[in-house]
Design a protein around this motif. Structure first.
Motif, short mmCIF file in Angstrom:
data_model
loop_
_atom_site.label_atom_id
_atom_site.label_comp_id
_atom_site.label_asym_id
_atom_site.label_seq_id
_atom_site.Cartn_x
_atom_site.Cartn_y
_atom_site.Cartn_z
N GLU A 57 24.02 49.92 31.05
CA GLU A 57 24.48 49.81 32.43
C GLU A 57 25.98 49.54 32.49
O GLU A 57 26.54 48.89 31.60
N SER A 58 26.62 50.05 33.54
CA SER A 58 28.04 49.77 33.78
C SER A 58 28.23 49.32 35.22
O SER A 58 27.49 49.74 36.11
N MET A 59 29.24 48.46 35.43
CA MET A 59 29.53 47.97 36.77
C MET A 59 31.03 47.90 36.98
O MET A 59 31.79 47.59 36.06
N VAL A 60 31.44 48.19 38.20
CA VAL A 60 32.81 47.95 38.64
C VAL A 60 32.70 47.12 39.92
O VAL A 60 32.18 47.60 40.93
N VAL A 61 33.14 45.88 39.87
CA VAL A 61 33.04 44.96 41.01
C VAL A 61 34.44 44.54 41.41
O VAL A 61 35.28 44.25 40.55
N TYR A 62 34.72 44.52 42.70
CA TYR A 62 36.07 44.18 43.15
C TYR A 62 36.02 43.45 44.48
O TYR A 62 35.01 43.50 45.20
N ALA A 63 37.13 42.80 44.82
CA ALA A 63 37.22 42.09 46.10
C ALA A 63 38.69 41.86 46.42
O ALA A 63 39.51 41.64 45.51
N SER A 64 39.03 41.93 47.68
CA SER A 64 40.39 41.55 48.07
C SER A 64 40.50 40.03 48.04
O SER A 64 39.53 39.33 48.33
N VAL A 65 41.67 39.53 47.66
CA VAL A 65 41.85 38.09 47.50
C VAL A 65 43.11 37.65 48.23
O VAL A 65 44.06 38.42 48.42
N ASP A 66 43.10 36.39 48.63
CA ASP A 66 44.29 35.80 49.24
C ASP A 66 45.40 35.71 48.20
O ASP A 66 45.18 35.21 47.08
N ILE A 67 46.59 36.20 48.54
CA ILE A 67 47.68 36.29 47.56
C ILE A 67 48.09 34.92 47.06
O ILE A 67 48.24 34.68 45.85
N THR A 68 48.28 33.97 47.97
CA THR A 68 48.68 32.62 47.55
C THR A 68 47.61 31.98 46.67
O THR A 68 47.90 31.35 45.66
N GLY A 69 46.34 32.18 47.05
CA GLY A 69 45.24 31.59 46.29
C GLY A 69 45.14 32.16 44.89
O GLY A 69 45.00 31.41 43.91
N ILE A 70 45.24 33.49 44.75
CA ILE A 70 45.10 34.09 43.43
C ILE A 70 46.31 33.76 42.55
O ILE A 70 46.18 33.63 41.33
N GLN A 71 47.47 33.60 43.15
CA GLN A 71 48.64 33.22 42.36
C GLN A 71 48.48 31.82 41.79
O GLN A 71 48.88 31.55 40.64
N SER A 72 47.88 30.91 42.56
CA SER A 72 47.64 29.56 42.04
C SER A 72 46.60 29.58 40.93
O SER A 72 46.70 28.84 39.95
N VAL A 73 45.59 30.45 41.06
CA VAL A 73 44.58 30.58 40.01
C VAL A 73 45.21 31.12 38.73
O VAL A 73 44.87 30.70 37.62
#
Length: 759
Positions: A654-670
């Motif tokens: 099996e193969s999967m491609v999963v994605y989501a838009s993220v808050d820019i400030t939040g992902i930068q802190s992560v």
């Protein structure tokens, strides 16, 4: 008694906990693409179809229950004679006469014979609600009064309902514990408004903290009240107790589940241990013996069980007479996994770790009872009664719910065996309407190969009631590929490899671009893992979800469901709509996977990136295959810039491609190493599996010379959108039309790009 209980006319009680405790799957917010209007949530009517006769279960007629409820193996049962019931109408007001009548009643109890019980049990499995004609016929046949037959059936139904309530309480209790832990974590997060590493706020939401904290406290209070209501709805008795219909009235609160099963089914620990020890011996032979027990297919290269040889080797009785047709699925596969032996064994002993190890296969799992804790710190010899719901990543294939006993045993210093086996009568009486699949001795032999590697031999042996399967999935399900050993091994290898890359401290720079620190790498990988787990949880046919079928603008069937997020900080608050569509495409799975994960070709299918440019900001390897990676992409257009977190994973099945838009400030802190648990994320994505037809012609592949040897793909696409930020909003037709358009346009774009419009 050979008839299957799943065909009875009495559906199981509706579980009010299912909608509430369905872990919400996080998804992509597409507010920027379509305008979604919404007002209050859809009506959620939960009704119970349990029929109640006079004096029956749930009606308060406890005085009519038999003093001893018995199944086939629990001995004779006492019942009232016909004279007793006639005498009930002749009570007068005199206390003395009443006492005499009571004494007379007690004297007139008599026991059913073993033959009478056997005949009534046989009819019960065929029809738990016999009509008047059936009761009359049975009473003449057995020499009993019709009312005796009637009340025996009422008490039998009450007994099974009590067992169902006990099991649901067990599941609910574990969910409540998880809820407490989440609330505790939430309170700690509120007290730490900023990240301890860099001082960056851990959430990107605006507004004063006291106001948000006050709102969370209010929602938590409502949540606790709802939990109490659910507990009351699932059973009138506290977890760990049984209903009066099945109890002797002494020390019920201290009785374990095993004591309960012993009293009802005649099962004791010694018998369970005999069964699991025999199952262990069978598993070892099934895992180690070659021909003639296992034969290798020349066409597919997979091993096939020689069933005639199996029956001869293990003296299996032919139990199919009188039962609904059942299919046997048997498979065996071997693989090497990157994990140390103690950690792998622990993942089978802990039900939560087991679920996390197989997120695409297990939608629900619970330990119903611990029969034996095992010896020493590694719990050698542990025995557990378990429940699991196994799924495919599509709502078009029904889930399989199975009860089984798991036995973990150390064979030598370097070798362990894990065996799962269904036990007769336990599963038949817990919930007959759901038990359509039984585990014959299945499991794995794990051998330590040093250097953090283990060799795993997996055997999956199932006996399933034949049922209708959608024609598109019929081949892969009936061949045993969908739920077979190859699928379990491939998933285990993928998850163990992911764990190794997560824990690694010496990752080459080429495998970790765009993220400067090890802490940032771990935070991103952890966030991507949560996103993928959520996606797997959202798109299956689990009873967590209620799917409604609509037709897309291009003629395909789309299944939609909605849910409300009241206070989970891991996904957007409000009303969330999920739409899933599964189709067959004449494209090899590896070609389709490479196309969808390639950021350079994203604009060909992604409506949100249409007219913009896509650029990769970070790329983190999480496996040896280049397709196993987490990336952060930015989509730049004239109006704004959107950041996308994408998790792609592939294995031989099996193969999967999963994605989501993220808050820019939040992902930068992560990316700097901050905690990602409070970053709201709502995944969409794709699941790709082979169609099971290895020699299908006219298939697009990456290698021209193999056009006639590779099959097509079973392709599932799922989109989740936040239709309204208010959890009290209702799902509107405008939202449904918007997601319908999104699915239709995306599918058309994919077909056009891969030149399979007529597929």
């Amino acid at each position: 008694m050979g008839a299957d209980m799943s065909n009875n006319n009495n559906p199981p009680p509706t579980s009010h906990a299912k909608d509430f405790f369905a872990s919400p799957a996080l998804s992509l917010s597409l507010a920027g693409i379509f305008r979604h209007a919404g007002v209050a949530p859809p009506h959620e009517a939960t009704t119970s179809n349990m029929e109640v006769e006079d004096g029956e279960e749930g009606s308060g007629g406890g005085e009519r229950l038999l003093e001893e409820i018995s199944s086939e193996n629990s001995g004779p049962t006492r019942s009232r004679s016909e004279d007793d019931f006639e005498g009930e109408a002749e009570h007068d007001d005199d206390d003395a006469d009443a006492d005499k009548n009571k004494k007379k009643k007690r004297k007139k109890y008599h026991r059913h014979t073993a033959d009478q019980i056997r005949e009534m049990e046989a009819l019960f499995k065929e029809s738990p609600h016999p009509d008047e004609k059936q009761r009359q016929q049975l009473s003449k046949q057995l020499g009993l009064a019709p009312r005796q037959v009637k009340f025996w059936f009422q008490n039998r139904r009450t007994q099974i309902k009590a067992i169902q309530e006990r099991h649901e309480n067990s599941l609910l209790k574990s969910e409540i514990e998880k809820l407490k832990e989440k609330n505790k974590t939430l309170r700690e997060t509120i007290n730490k408004a900023c990240c301890p590493h860099c001082g960056v706020p851990t959430t990107s939401r605006d507004g004063a903290m006291p106001t948000e904290e006050q709102q969370l406290r209010i929602e938590n209070a409502k949540l606790k009240a709802e939990v109490e209501k659910l507990r009351a709805a699932l059973g009138k008795y506290a977890p760990g107790t049984t209903s009066p219909s099945c109890s002797s009235g002494h020390d019920q609160e201290n009785r374990s589940s095993l004591d309960f099963y012993t009293g009802i089914f005649g099962l004791d620990k010694s018998r369970i241990m005999d069964v699991v020890n025999q199952a262990m011996e069978e598993l070892i032979k099934m895992a180690t013996v070659g021909e003639p027990l296992w034969l290798r297919s020349f066409e597919t290269g997979r091993e096939i069980l020689n069933y005639d040889e199996y029956v001869k080797e293990f003296a299996v009785e032919n139990s199919s007479s009188g039962k609904p047709k059942r299919s046997i699925e048997a498979s065996r596969d071997t693989g090497v996994v990157f994990v140390d032996l103690p950690r792998l064994v622990q993942s089978f002993l802990d039900v939560n770790q087991w679920k996390e190890m197989f997120p695409c296969l297990i939608s629900k799992a619970a330990t119903v009872d611990v029969i034996c804790n095992g010896e020493g710190p590694n719990r050698n010899g542990a025995v557990q009664l378990m429940f699991a719901e196994v799924q495919m990543l599509t709502p078009m294939v029904p889930t399989r719910e199975v009860y089984f006993v798991r036995f973990c045993k150390q064979l030598s210093a370097e070798q362990w065996a894990i065996v799962d086996v269904s036990i007769d009568k336990v599963e038949d009486n817990i919930d007959a309407s759901l038990v359509k699949c039984r585990k014959r001795p299945s499991g794995c032999i794990i051998e330590d190969k040093s250097n953090g590697h283990c060799k795993v031999i997996w055997v999956e042996h199932l006996e399933c009631q034949k049922s209708a399967v959608h024609s598109m999935y019929r081949t892969i399900v009936n061949s045993g590929l969908a739920f077979g050993a190859r699928h379990w091994i491939a998933t285990l290898q993928l998850q163990c490899e992911r764990l190794v890359f997560f824990m690694a401290t010496n990752v080459p720079m080429k495998d970790s671009t765009g993220v400067a620190t090890l802490a940032g790498r771990k935070s991103i990988l952890k966030l991507a893992q949560r996103m993928t787990w959520s996606f797997c949880h959202a798109i299956g046919a689990s009873s967590f979800h209620t799917w409604t079928k609509v037709t897309s603008k291009t003629g395909e069937d789309i299944r939609i469901s909605s849910r409300k997020n009241l206070n989970d900080p891991g996904e957007p608050l409000g009303l969330i709509l999920c739409a899933v569509c599964s189709v067959w495409l004449p494209v090899a799975p590896n070609v389709l996977f490479d196309f969808l994960r390639d950021e350079a070709r994203r604009t060909e299918w992604d409506i949100m990136s249409s007219g913009g440019t896509v650029q990769s900001i970070a790329n983190l390897a999480k496996g040896q295959d280049r397709g196993n990676a987490v990336s952060i992409q930015t989509i730049k257009s004239n109006e704004n810039s959107v950041w996308i977190l994408q998790d792609s994973c592939t294995n031989p099945y099996e193969s999967m491609v999963v994605y989501a838009s993220v808050d820019i400030t939040g992902i930068q802190s992560v990316m700097t190493g901050c905690d990602s648990s409070n970053l709201a994320i709502l995944p969409s994505g794709f699941s790709i599996i082979p169609d099971g037809l290895e020699s299908r012609p006219l298939v697009i592949t990456s290698r021209q010379e193999e056009k006639n040897t590779e099959g097509g793909s079973l392709f599932t696409m799922a989109f989740q959108i936040l239709t309204n930020a208010s959890p009290t909003a209702k799902l509107t037709m405008e939202s449904v039309d918007s997601v319908n358009t999104l699915v239709s346009c995306t599918l058309r774009n994919i077909r056009t790009s891969l030149q399979c419009e007529d597929g």
